[in-house]
Scaffold this active site. Structure first.
Site, PDB file in Angstrom:
ATOM      1  CG  HIS A 189      -1.785   1.263   1.421  1.00 33.84           C
ATOM      2  ND1 HIS A 189      -3.214   1.077   1.179  1.00 33.84           N
ATOM      3  CD2 HIS A 189      -1.479   2.390   1.727  1.00 33.84           C
ATOM      4  CE1 HIS A 189      -3.548   2.308   1.368  1.00 33.84           C
ATOM      5  NE2 HIS A 189      -2.854   3.259   1.739  1.00 33.84           N
ATOM      6  CD  GLU A 190       1.482   3.582   3.667  1.00 31.01           C
ATOM      7  OE1 GLU A 190       1.755   4.663   3.017  1.00 31.01           O
ATOM      8  OE2 GLU A 190       0.661   3.264   4.271  1.00 31.01           O
ATOM      9  CG  HIS A 246       0.218   6.260  -0.852  1.00 31.87           C
ATOM     10  ND1 HIS A 246      -0.774   6.994  -1.430  1.00 31.87           N
ATOM     11  CD2 HIS A 246      -0.165   5.806   0.447  1.00 31.87           C
ATOM     12  CE1 HIS A 246      -1.697   6.799  -0.575  1.00 31.87           C
ATOM     13  NE2 HIS A 246      -1.740   5.992   0.369  1.00 31.87           N
ATOM     14  CG  HIS A 301       0.509   9.033  -7.030  1.00 28.97           C
ATOM     15  ND1 HIS A 301      -0.770   9.223  -6.421  1.00 28.97           N
ATOM     16  CD2 HIS A 301       0.332   9.506  -8.098  1.00 28.97           C
ATOM     17  CE1 HIS A 301      -1.454  10.190  -6.980  1.00 28.97           C
ATOM     18  NE2 HIS A 301      -0.985  10.243  -8.304  1.00 28.97           N
TER      19      HIS A 301
END
Length: 677
Positions: free
Chosen positions: A467-468, A471, A474
């Site tokens: 998940h991190e 990010h 991105h």
């Protein structure tokens, strides 16, 4: 002053952590604010006719040194803080708030921005330039530029006070987390706990000069105990301690801070002409209005609640049959859920953990990013770190060009707040035809290696890392001109799409085979376990969905109405949870007083974003499943239209360019098992 004089004269212009003493920060902030103020003055003093370049672009690139210093300092305040840093943060935050107001309430500057904004229809601007112009104009209008002088003065006072209150809130939560220890000296009290968790607890006790075992509220200590410890009374003690953080009526109590924060936010919104704080915030979100959010959450609630009640009743029956438990309490949930999962799927985290050695999972995430986006990750040791635990990487493309510098910080410690997050030390932007690459960091709290075992992750920790890292991608793949539109600078209910979509690869055989190997034998994760991971993916999904919805509704209850009549934080919270409650209330506990996402972080009126983004991510991943999870064409579309584009355009436009259509919620409901596939 070394921080500023060197202007980050370091490899890749990285943060010079080792050269900075705590006492350097305050003078550095004062100088950086002074320099940023001079840059603003230069814009307003410009005698040329206001245009996009000399006003809007100049404004976006102003204060670069101050932004970098702020990123460095406040990231440390989250990941490696101490009393001195916290004290400096309390001094610096009001100064930054005041300076921010000095910009947005600067009439001469606003006049220039307004002049250009009024002409925008006749200007030949790119989509990105139009977005930046809109954003800059709104940053003034939404922050009081059109207010009368007395209202501007009040707005300044509110912002100053809010900056202090939010910091105090976070400091109290961290202190409460660090203050609690459950010291056990009888090994029978650890019955049920896996060997790795027992060893970690013993190691922690040793490190503090104590015999026996120490259990704390840090997640790698708390979660295994709540999941596996047979002693119900000790689980109760630990759960109540976790739920009572900053809710004890002592110096670290956050009840008054919560009430002050929500009242000031509401007053601020009213000053600016908005009905509530939620109306103010959501104007700049995909959802647009509180009504849309309420409808979205309640529609999900209608779908999830019957499933959640059914799951809860089954769990309660299971606990009764197994141990004669008549009423499930909050400290029973994880324990009996784990036992039921083992019974239904013959699967538990202890079976899986040997296949998820931290280093292998990191390599797996890197390999997946390489397969999808042609990235290469190389560990480097020539840049500064703020702690020995931090790993540092150089990220390049297939031609060897620098894409990003990447920091990863995985283990808990006293100076680090709980949870997991991604952050930025330096944004990406293009200036003077040079594409300046970003410095990105992820921070987690995973189980540390012990004397006998490396860091082995639970499957939940594996998905957290992905998940991190989503990010982070991105941020790393950002490719925009202006820093304020770069990377994760997107609408808050869009920002979770890249993070949540990457979690999907953790359930795919093709991906797991890249990194899930036994830390001792090197054996590939058996196909049987992969099938069980997939089969158990929707286990208790109704209860999990209900839990997330409850947090979103609590957030909206604080920020979507006038809070002035609320006198009891606990009573208000009970009312907000009324339609989502499964477990009996615990008198000593209150979630709001430690709900850092909405009272310290940026999620006020935005906690619904996780579920909102799940609709996007399920729909997006369905596209990958249709074409192949490592399909280069789909990955390129996702990179070109989502990951690289930051906030240059409305997110729905970007999403439709990638997907070819608007997202459908059915993909999420099917994946969650809430409607038939």
């Amino acid at each position: 002053m070394s921080i500023l004089n060197s202007t980050f004269n370091t490899p890749y212009h990285t943060a010079p952590f080792s050269k900075i003493k705590n006492e350097d920060y305050l003078p550095a902030f004062l100088k950086a604010i002074e320099k940023a103020r001079a840059e603003i003055d230069a814009i307003t003093a410009n005698t040329e006719v206001p245009n996009f370049e000399n006003t809007i672009a100049a404004l976006d690139f102003s204060g670069e040194e101050l932004d970098r210093l702020s990123s460095l300092f406040f990231n440390l305040n989250s990941a490696e803080t101490n009393d001195q840093i916290q004290k400096i943060a309390q001094e610096v935050s009001p100064l930054l708030s005041e300076f921010g107001n000095d910009i947005t309430l600067n009439e001469d500057l606003f006049k220039r921005v307004k002049t250009i904004y009024k002409q925008k229809a006749s200007l030949d601007l790119t989509v990105e330039e139009q977005t930046l112009l809109d954003k800059k104009y709104k940053s003034f209008s939404r922050n009081g530029a059109n207010l009368s002088e007395d209202k501007k003065t009040r707005l300044r006072a509110i912002d100053k006070e809010l900056s202090k209150l939010k910091l105090k809130f976070g400091e109290n939560v961290l202190a409460e987390t660090n203050n609690f220890e459950m010291h056990l000296t009888n090994e029978a009290d650890l019955s049920g706990l896996p060997d790795g968790a027992k060893e970690a607890a013993q190691q922690l006790a040793e490190s503090k000069g104590k015999k026996g075992w120490l259990i704390t509220l840090d997640y790698p200590s708390y979660i295994p105990f709540m999941t596996y410890a047979d002693n119900r009374e000790l689980r109760k003690k630990l759960a109540i301690a976790a739920g009572a953080k900053a809710f004890k009526g002592n110096d670290l109590d956050n009840q008054d801070n919560v009430l002050q924060i929500v009242r000031l936010r509401h007053e601020r919104a009213n000053l600016l002409g908005y009905q509530t704080h939620a109306h103010f915030v959501l104007e700049e979100r995909m959802a647009k209005t509180p009504e849309t959010v309420e409808t979205f959450l309640n529609e999900l609630l209608d779908k999830a609640k019957p499933a959640a009640i059914h799951e809860f009743n089954n769990l309660q029956e299971f606990a009764k049959d197994l141990d004669g438990i008549d009423q499930l309490q909050k400290w029973d949930g994880s324990y009996y859920s784990e036992k039921l999962k083992q019974k239904l799927f013959s699967l538990d985290d202890e079976q899986l953990k040997p296949y998820f050695k931290l280093e292998n999972v990191i390599d797996g995430a890197f390999t997946i990013a390489e397969r999808l986006y042609d990235l290469k990750f190389e560990e480097i040791n020539n840049i500064d770190k703020y702690h020995d635990d931090v790993l540092t990487y150089k990220v390049t493309d297939t031609k060897g060009n620098l894409v990003s510098i990447f920091y990863a910080d995985f283990f808990p410690r006293a100076g680090k707040r709980n949870g997991a997050w991604m952050t930025v030390y330096k944004p990406q932007y293009i200036k003077h035809d040079v594409n300046d690459r970003p410095h990105i960091s992820i921070v987690c709290n995973f189980t540390k290696p012990t004397k006998s075992k490396p860091s082995l992750l639970t499957f939940n920790e594996v998905t957290t890392l992905f998940h991190e890292f989503g990010h982070a991608l991105h941020g790393m793949l950002a490719n925009t001109t202006y820093p304020s539109l770069s990377g994760t600078s997107v609408f808050w209910d869009f920002v979770e799409l890249p993070s949540q979509v990457l979690e999907n690869w953790c359930y795919e055989k093709e991906a797991l085979e890249l990194f899930a190997t036994h830390y001792n034998t090197g054996e590939m994760i058996p196909m049987e376990l992969i099938e069980k991971i997939k089969a158990s993916a929707t286990f208790h999904e109704g209860m999990q969905t209900l839990r997330q919805i409850s947090f979103g509704l609590l957030d909206m209850s604080w920020h979507g109405q006038d809070p002035s009549s609320i006198t009891s934080v606990k009573n208000h919270e009970k009312q907000a949870f009324e339609h989502t409650k499964l477990y009996p209330d615990v008198v000593e506990n209150c979630m709001s007083t430690a709900f850092s996402h909405i009272f310290q972080g940026g999620y006020s009126s935005g906690y619904y974003s996780y579920k909102w983004a799940e609709v996007l991510d399920a729909d997006a991943f369905e596209y990958f499943l249709e074409e192949g999870v490592f399909n280069k064409d789909v990955a390129k579309k996702f990179k070109d239209h989502v990951l690289s584009q930051g906030g240059i355009e409305d997110p729905m436009i970007l999403y439709k360019r990638f997907r070819g259509k608007e997202p459908q919620p059915d993909a999420l409901l099917k994946r969650a098992g809430l409607i038939a596939k």
